[in-house]
Design a protein around this motif. Structure first.
Motif, mmCIF file in Angstrom:
data_model
loop_
_atom_site.group_PDB
_atom_site.id
_atom_site.type_symbol
_atom_site.label_atom_id
_atom_site.label_comp_id
_atom_site.label_asym_id
_atom_site.label_seq_id
_atom_site.Cartn_x
_atom_site.Cartn_y
_atom_site.Cartn_z
ATOM 1 N N ASP A 41 0.897 -0.875 0.068
ATOM 2 C CA ASP A 41 0.278 -0.295 0.100
ATOM 3 C C ASP A 41 0.772 1.167 0.125
ATOM 4 N N PRO A 42 0.934 1.905 -0.860
ATOM 5 C CA PRO A 42 -0.048 1.594 -2.619
ATOM 6 C C PRO A 42 0.498 0.311 -3.463
ATOM 7 N N ASN A 267 -5.063 5.340 -5.637
ATOM 8 C CA ASN A 267 -3.958 4.265 -5.081
ATOM 9 C C ASN A 267 -3.393 5.000 -3.677
ATOM 10 N N THR A 269 -1.361 6.014 -0.112
ATOM 11 C CA THR A 269 -0.527 5.075 1.391
ATOM 12 C C THR A 269 -1.242 4.982 1.997
#
Length: 387
Positions: A41-42, A267, A269
């Motif tokens: 993540d991302p 997308n 974090t």
């Protein structure tokens, strides 16, 4: 305002909590049975299929909404309906310490059936956030709101601060903002997987929002406020994200495929959760909470049951997944060998099988959750309330 209205309002919180718990079940089933296509993540847009991407994206709602509702519930505890206000500090401190204990014992063992590495994850982060909120309660609610918003809005600006493992401040900063090992060698390694600073901001904002659920606020006003708040979050997200201005370290870009462009835009974090991550999840969460104020269905009743026993469900589902994985891996055998030391994993070939497994497990876990919920609400034992 009558007792039925008060009860409905609390039910909406339990229903939202139950919804994110079931979403969490899908994500944990993915982590057990789809680990051969693990994601960060991302996520890597070029190598992540849309079905896996959006399954993981859906799981992003779990932690922010749960932490926000924890802060909101703390305010409701301190201001019980038709009773005198009371301090929530002892409540938060004891439960925060309890969650940390659960994280380093039952929860950690449930992931790998071993203690070679101690992962400080979401339950740890919630526990630390509750303890931090207990300390913040010495301040007026306005100051708690200001501090919470300052952390949520400003922590992305702290990314330039870094400490090497041998430097003073490394341990504290790793716990607060970075994701790294606190102890990287020896028989027991310790990794801070959930940096806690942003979550302290989220729980403080949740507490500050508590009066919105007081008896003096009517349902229509509350719903309008939630919708306005959610709209403000999403507008801020679109404006900041469209031009890659601030709030996310992973800039988005256009792809030849429209679906990939959408994936890139969304997308975000998670470790630590970026401002974009929090605006997206809490903004949509506000809309869902507003909807659940008036929602009535058998599904809503089921969500309420799951949401009324969050810790019981959390521990139960982790061990059911662990035992199920162990049995299936012995009966079927492993299909994929990946990762360090060639550790074998049993993996489903399709993401839809992960969803099917989660739906089956949710159906199986509903009855014990319902029974425990009934026991919890009738029991006078203090320890039962922790679950």
């Amino acid at each position: 305002m009558n007792e039925t209205t008060i009860k409905k309002r609390i039910d909406s919180i339990d229903m939202l909590r139950g919804l994110v718990i079931l979403i969490m079940l899908v994500d944990h089933a993915r982590e057990k049975f789809y680990l051969h296509k693990n994601v960060a993540d991302p996520m890597n847009i070029d190598s992540t299929d849309p079905d896996l991407f959006f399954t993981r994206l859906l799981a992003h709602f779990c932690a922010p909404i749960f932490v926000f509702l924890t802060g909101l519930s703390a305010w409701l505890y301190a201001h019980p309906a038709n009773k005198a206000p009371r301090s929530a500090q002892s409540f938060l401190l004891k439960r925060g310490l309890f969650l940390i204990l659960i994280e380093i014992t039952l929860v950690n063992f449930s992931w790998f059936a071993a203690y070679t590495t101690l992962y400080l994850q979401v339950i740890w982060a919630i526990g630390v956030s509750m303890i931090a909120l207990a300390a913040l309660l010495y301040l007026p609610r306005l100051w708690i709101a200001v501090i919470g918003l300052a952390i949520v809005l400003g922590h992305n600006a702290l990314g330039f601060i870094e400490f090497a493992p041998h430097e003073t401040g490394y341990t504290l900063w790793t716990i607060l903002h970075d994701r790294a090992f606190l102890v990287s060698e020896g028989a027991l390694k310790i990794r801070a997987s959930y940096p806690v600073l942003p979550w302290i901001g989220v729980i403080a904002v949740g507490y500050a929002a508590g009066p919105l659920f007081s008896q003096t606020v009517d349902e229509l006003t509350r719903r309008k406020t939630l919708i306005m708040g959610g709209t403000a979050c999403l507008i801020a997200l679109v404006l900041l994200r469209a031009f890659n201005i601030y709030g996310e370290s992973q800039p988005w870009q256009m792809y030849d495929e429209s679906i990939r462009s959408v994936m890139s835009f969304l997308n975000f974090t998670k470790y630590p959760p970026s401002l974009m991550f929090l605006l997206f999840t809490l903004g949509i969460g506000a809309f869902v909470l507003a909807y659940l104020e008036t929602a009535k269905s058998k599904l809503c009743a089921m969500l309420k049951t799951f949401g009324s026993v969050p810790m019981f469900f959390y521990i139960l589902h982790l061990y059911v997944l662990l035992i199920t994985y162990f049995i299936l891996s012995k009966v079927i055998g492993t299909t994929t060998v990946i990762g360090p030391n060639d550790y074998p994993y049993l993996g489903f070939p399709n993401v839809w099988l992960v969803w099917l497994a989660a739906i089956v497990l949710a159906a199986l876990l509903y009855w014990p959750c319902k029974k425990f919920s009934q026991f919890k609400h009738s029991s006078q034992s203090t320890w039962v309330k922790y679950f």
